[in-house]
Scaffold this motif. Sequence first.
Motif, mmCIF file in Angstrom:
data_model
loop_
_atom_site.group_PDB
_atom_site.id
_atom_site.type_symbol
_atom_site.label_atom_id
_atom_site.label_comp_id
_atom_site.label_asym_id
_atom_site.label_seq_id
_atom_site.Cartn_x
_atom_site.Cartn_y
_atom_site.Cartn_z
ATOM 1 N N GLN A 1 -8.499 14.548 6.469
ATOM 2 C CA GLN A 1 -7.719 14.386 7.427
ATOM 3 C C GLN A 1 -6.098 14.550 6.492
ATOM 4 N N LYS A 2 -5.240 14.087 7.234
ATOM 5 C CA LYS A 2 -4.132 14.955 6.371
ATOM 6 C C LYS A 2 -2.521 12.792 6.070
ATOM 7 N N LYS A 3 -3.321 12.455 6.613
ATOM 8 C CA LYS A 3 -2.991 10.963 6.112
ATOM 9 C C LYS A 3 -3.833 10.147 6.071
ATOM 10 N N GLY A 4 -3.055 9.428 4.928
ATOM 11 C CA GLY A 4 -4.439 8.002 4.278
ATOM 12 C C GLY A 4 -3.284 7.238 3.882
ATOM 13 N N THR A 5 -4.231 5.833 3.784
ATOM 14 C CA THR A 5 -3.269 4.645 3.123
ATOM 15 C C THR A 5 -4.453 4.496 2.206
ATOM 16 N N PRO B 1 -2.237 8.178 -6.105
ATOM 17 C CA PRO B 1 -2.929 9.241 -5.518
ATOM 18 C C PRO B 1 -4.100 10.344 -5.794
ATOM 19 N N LYS B 2 -4.755 10.232 -5.389
ATOM 20 C CA LYS B 2 -6.106 11.053 -6.384
ATOM 21 C C LYS B 2 -5.879 12.467 -4.373
ATOM 22 N N VAL B 3 -4.675 13.475 -4.534
ATOM 23 C CA VAL B 3 -5.059 14.446 -3.227
ATOM 24 C C VAL B 3 -6.733 15.818 -4.031
ATOM 25 N N SER B 4 -6.014 16.357 -2.307
ATOM 26 C CA SER B 4 -7.386 17.834 -2.917
ATOM 27 C C SER B 4 -6.443 19.425 -2.949
ATOM 28 N N SER C 1 0.747 -0.879 0.007
ATOM 29 C CA SER C 1 -0.343 0.378 0.094
ATOM 30 C C SER C 1 0.747 1.963 0.564
ATOM 31 N N MET C 2 0.024 2.386 -0.368
ATOM 32 C CA MET C 2 0.954 3.467 -0.191
ATOM 33 C C MET C 2 -0.010 4.357 0.688
ATOM 34 N N ASP C 3 1.320 5.088 1.622
ATOM 35 C CA ASP C 3 1.134 6.046 2.743
ATOM 36 C C ASP C 3 0.974 7.391 2.778
ATOM 37 N N PHE C 4 0.311 8.522 2.778
ATOM 38 C CA PHE C 4 0.132 9.805 2.283
ATOM 39 C C PHE C 4 0.117 10.479 3.208
ATOM 40 N N THR C 5 0.762 11.690 3.491
ATOM 41 C CA THR C 5 0.528 12.812 4.165
ATOM 42 C C THR C 5 0.735 13.861 3.824
ATOM 43 N N ARG C 6 -0.249 14.993 3.804
ATOM 44 C CA ARG C 6 -0.191 16.465 3.477
ATOM 45 C C ARG C 6 0.754 17.295 2.962
ATOM 46 N N ARG C 7 0.981 17.701 1.978
ATOM 47 C CA ARG C 7 2.322 18.019 1.910
ATOM 48 C C ARG C 7 2.250 19.563 1.536
ATOM 49 N N TYR D 1 -1.288 23.423 0.014
ATOM 50 C CA TYR D 1 -1.045 22.495 0.127
ATOM 51 C C TYR D 1 -1.340 20.585 -0.737
ATOM 52 N N HIS D 2 -1.032 19.512 -0.899
ATOM 53 C CA HIS D 2 -1.822 18.631 -0.568
ATOM 54 C C HIS D 2 -1.909 17.457 -0.341
ATOM 55 N N TYR D 3 -3.518 17.548 0.466
ATOM 56 C CA TYR D 3 -4.196 16.897 1.181
ATOM 57 C C TYR D 3 -5.127 15.097 0.067
ATOM 58 N N PRO D 4 -4.032 13.971 1.322
ATOM 59 C CA PRO D 4 -4.962 12.969 1.143
ATOM 60 C C PRO D 4 -6.483 12.928 0.975
ATOM 61 N N CYS D 5 -6.835 12.155 -0.499
ATOM 62 C CA CYS D 5 -8.603 12.045 -0.303
ATOM 63 C C CYS D 5 -8.894 10.705 0.014
#
Length: 241
Positions: A169-173, A195-198, A135-141, A211-215
């Motif tokens: 949310q600031k984190k997603g998997t 990943p889809k980002v906000s 899986s991929m972990d994504f934290t807002r950037r 910022y790029h936040y995870p969807c």
Amino acid sequence: MKPRHLLTYLLCAALIFGLFGCNKEKLSAEAPKKPAVKWEVPMNEEDLPDVPVFDMEEEGCHITEAVLMEDGVITALTEKEFLQIVTRETEKEQTGEFEGGDFVPMGLTEQFAKVYAGRITALFERASLIGISGSMDFTRRLTAHGELSEKEIDQSDVDAAVEQAYGLQKKGTSYAGEGLVPSEDYKYGAILFIPKVSVVTGEYQGEPLTYHYPCVNDAGFLDGIYLMIQSDEAEAIPPLT
């Protein structure tokens, strides 16, 4: 039926009904709060004709399948649908009331970020099925911060404002589970995730920030696109995320 036999039958029926009633209540109490992921991609060769299979060359690899996860549902895509979706940008309205702080959210756009694409499975040779084992972990950037340095920004203040305004949310998997059937035309195969980002824009003490936040969907996973990438050269396949 004799009265004695009738009484025995009624007692047995009552006992069975009671047992099933207890089990039903127990299952209901233990049911998960999040909706289950609905994987609609066929899992075996018999169903292979139902999967949109194509061959699109990109950066030395061949994309032979694409599936989209949105709102906890994964759906197979044709090549045309993939090209339309991967370039799609959607503006979103503010969903909550912002109570004020150093960061003032001013806009949100959703998009699929190919810049963050990464391989989430091992590299397989002549596989009949590749399961999504990783899986991929994504934290807002923070991607743009004007004249401010990152140390001058209170990230917790930003996260609180973004959650209030947009419910992000600031984190997603990403989801890990079933898999895809690779094409027999190429020797090596793996699964890539986009990943889809906000994209959240706003101001912090008068300076523009992006910022790029995870969807993260209601099922608790990252929205995004899963790609079957293949090649006859192992070196052409991107490295693990």
